[in-house]
Design a protein around this motif. Sequence first.
Motif, mmCIF file in Angstrom:
data_model
loop_
_atom_site.group_PDB
_atom_site.id
_atom_site.type_symbol
_atom_site.label_atom_id
_atom_site.label_comp_id
_atom_site.label_asym_id
_atom_site.label_seq_id
_atom_site.Cartn_x
_atom_site.Cartn_y
_atom_site.Cartn_z
ATOM 1 N N GLY A 61 0.825 -1.194 0.000
ATOM 2 C CA GLY A 61 0.000 0.000 0.000
ATOM 3 C C GLY A 61 0.858 1.240 0.000
ATOM 4 N N PRO A 62 0.235 2.412 0.169
ATOM 5 C CA PRO A 62 0.997 3.664 0.120
ATOM 6 C C PRO A 62 1.920 3.825 1.318
ATOM 7 N N ILE A 63 3.028 4.503 1.094
ATOM 8 C CA ILE A 63 3.926 4.917 2.166
ATOM 9 C C ILE A 63 3.717 6.413 2.337
ATOM 10 N N ILE A 64 3.276 6.842 3.498
ATOM 11 C CA ILE A 64 2.985 8.249 3.740
ATOM 12 C C ILE A 64 4.027 8.804 4.694
ATOM 13 N N ILE A 65 4.764 9.803 4.232
ATOM 14 C CA ILE A 65 5.778 10.463 5.046
ATOM 15 C C ILE A 65 5.282 11.875 5.302
ATOM 16 N N ASP A 66 4.968 12.202 6.558
ATOM 17 C CA ASP A 66 4.403 13.510 6.849
ATOM 18 C C ASP A 66 5.253 14.255 7.874
ATOM 19 N N HIS A 67 4.686 15.329 8.438
ATOM 20 C CA HIS A 67 5.442 16.194 9.336
ATOM 21 C C HIS A 67 5.769 15.531 10.668
ATOM 22 N N THR A 68 5.231 14.334 10.916
ATOM 23 C CA THR A 68 5.574 13.612 12.140
ATOM 24 C C THR A 68 6.781 12.702 11.945
ATOM 25 N N CYS A 69 7.245 12.537 10.719
ATOM 26 C CA CYS A 69 8.338 11.603 10.416
ATOM 27 C C CYS A 69 9.664 12.354 10.417
ATOM 28 N N THR A 70 10.303 12.439 11.570
ATOM 29 C CA THR A 70 11.532 13.227 11.695
ATOM 30 C C THR A 70 12.719 12.404 12.181
ATOM 31 N N ASP A 71 12.556 11.093 12.333
ATOM 32 C CA ASP A 71 13.626 10.253 12.861
ATOM 33 C C ASP A 71 14.394 9.620 11.705
ATOM 34 N N LEU A 72 15.498 10.259 11.306
ATOM 35 C CA LEU A 72 16.275 9.758 10.178
ATOM 36 C C LEU A 72 16.935 8.420 10.473
ATOM 37 N N SER A 73 17.085 8.070 11.742
ATOM 38 C CA SER A 73 17.733 6.803 12.082
ATOM 39 C C SER A 73 16.907 5.604 11.633
ATOM 40 N N ARG A 74 15.635 5.831 11.297
ATOM 41 C CA ARG A 74 14.783 4.734 10.849
ATOM 42 C C ARG A 74 15.022 4.374 9.382
ATOM 43 N N ILE A 75 15.800 5.175 8.666
ATOM 44 C CA ILE A 75 16.107 4.865 7.272
ATOM 45 C C ILE A 75 17.307 3.925 7.243
ATOM 46 N N PRO A 76 17.167 2.708 6.721
ATOM 47 C CA PRO A 76 18.314 1.792 6.661
ATOM 48 C C PRO A 76 19.456 2.398 5.842
ATOM 49 N N PRO A 77 20.694 2.287 6.309
ATOM 50 C CA PRO A 77 21.828 2.869 5.575
ATOM 51 C C PRO A 77 21.931 2.392 4.133
ATOM 52 N N ASP A 78 21.566 1.123 3.859
ATOM 53 C CA ASP A 78 21.688 0.647 2.481
ATOM 54 C C ASP A 78 20.682 1.323 1.564
ATOM 55 N N TRP A 79 19.530 1.769 2.101
ATOM 56 C CA TRP A 79 18.590 2.543 1.294
ATOM 57 C C TRP A 79 19.230 3.868 0.880
ATOM 58 N N ILE A 80 19.900 4.500 1.831
ATOM 59 C CA ILE A 80 20.545 5.780 1.540
ATOM 60 C C ILE A 80 21.622 5.599 0.478
ATOM 61 N N GLU A 81 22.423 4.550 0.616
ATOM 62 C CA GLU A 81 23.495 4.318 -0.348
ATOM 63 C C GLU A 81 22.933 4.043 -1.743
ATOM 64 N N GLN A 82 21.847 3.280 -1.829
ATOM 65 C CA GLN A 82 21.255 3.005 -3.137
ATOM 66 C C GLN A 82 20.635 4.262 -3.738
ATOM 67 N N ALA A 83 20.023 5.091 -2.903
ATOM 68 C CA ALA A 83 19.430 6.334 -3.406
ATOM 69 C C ALA A 83 20.494 7.250 -3.985
#
Length: 230
Positions: free
Chosen positions: A55-77
Motif C-alpha cells: 500500500g501507500p507509504i505516507i511520510i508527513d510532518h511527524t516523520c523526523t527520525d532519520l535513524s529509521r532509514i536503513p543505511p543501504d537505502w541511503i546508499e542506493q538512493a
Amino acid sequence: MSLMKMRDFPTSRIDLLCLPDHRCRSWGLRTTEIAFLCVIISLFFMGSAKADTPGPIIIDHTCTDLSRIPPDWIEQAKQLTIHYAHTSHGSQIVSGLLNLETLNSIYSFVVTVRNDEGLPSAEVPPALRMYDGNPDETYIEPDDYWDGQSGENRTRAVADTGHYDFSMWSWCGQVSEDNGPQYIQSYLDTLDGFEANYPAMRFIYMTGHLDGTGSTGTLHIHNEQIRSYC
C-alpha cells in the motif's frame, strides 16, 4: 514544504506529505530532516526493483527520525540522479539537503547550478547528484519548464540526454492565484505527457507552498486537484 507525489511507478505508490496546508513553519533543522527523509525514501522506492509494498507509504510532518532509514537505502538512493528546476521558493529543498550533509556525511549531496545542462562529477564515496536549472537559465518559471511549447522543449532537451532518473519543477505562488482549474490541469497534462515520452524517468508532481488561506482557499482547492490527479 508541500506535498510531492509520484505517479504510476511499478511496485507501489508513495505520497510524500511534508506539511499540511493549514500549518506553516520556518525552514530549520526539523524541516530540513523531513525534506531529506522525503527524498531518500522516495528515490529508493522509485528507483529500486526490490521495493514491493502492499500500500501507500505516507511520510508527513511527524516523520523526523532519520535513524529509521536503513543505511543501504541511503546508499542506493545516492546512485540516482535528479534534474530540479525552481524559482526562489524551491531553493529550500537544495538548502536543506546541503545543510543535512554538514550534520552527517552519510547524507552526501552535490549539486551544480548552471545555465547549461550538466550533473556534478561522480564522487567517491558516492553522493546524491543534482542538476539545478533548465537551459539556458537557473531561475525557472512555469513557461521555462512546462507552460508552453518553448518550456516543454527545454525540459525535453534535458530528458533527452538520458542523464537523469528524476525531474521535478517547484511552484512559486502560482497555485494560490485564481487562474482556474484549467491552468492546473494543463500542468498535470504536460507532466503526464513527459512521463509517457520518457518511461525510464520519473517526473515528480508538486503542490504549491502554504499561504495561510486554509481549507477554503484557492491554494487548497488547487492542491487537492493535484493530489486527486496523482
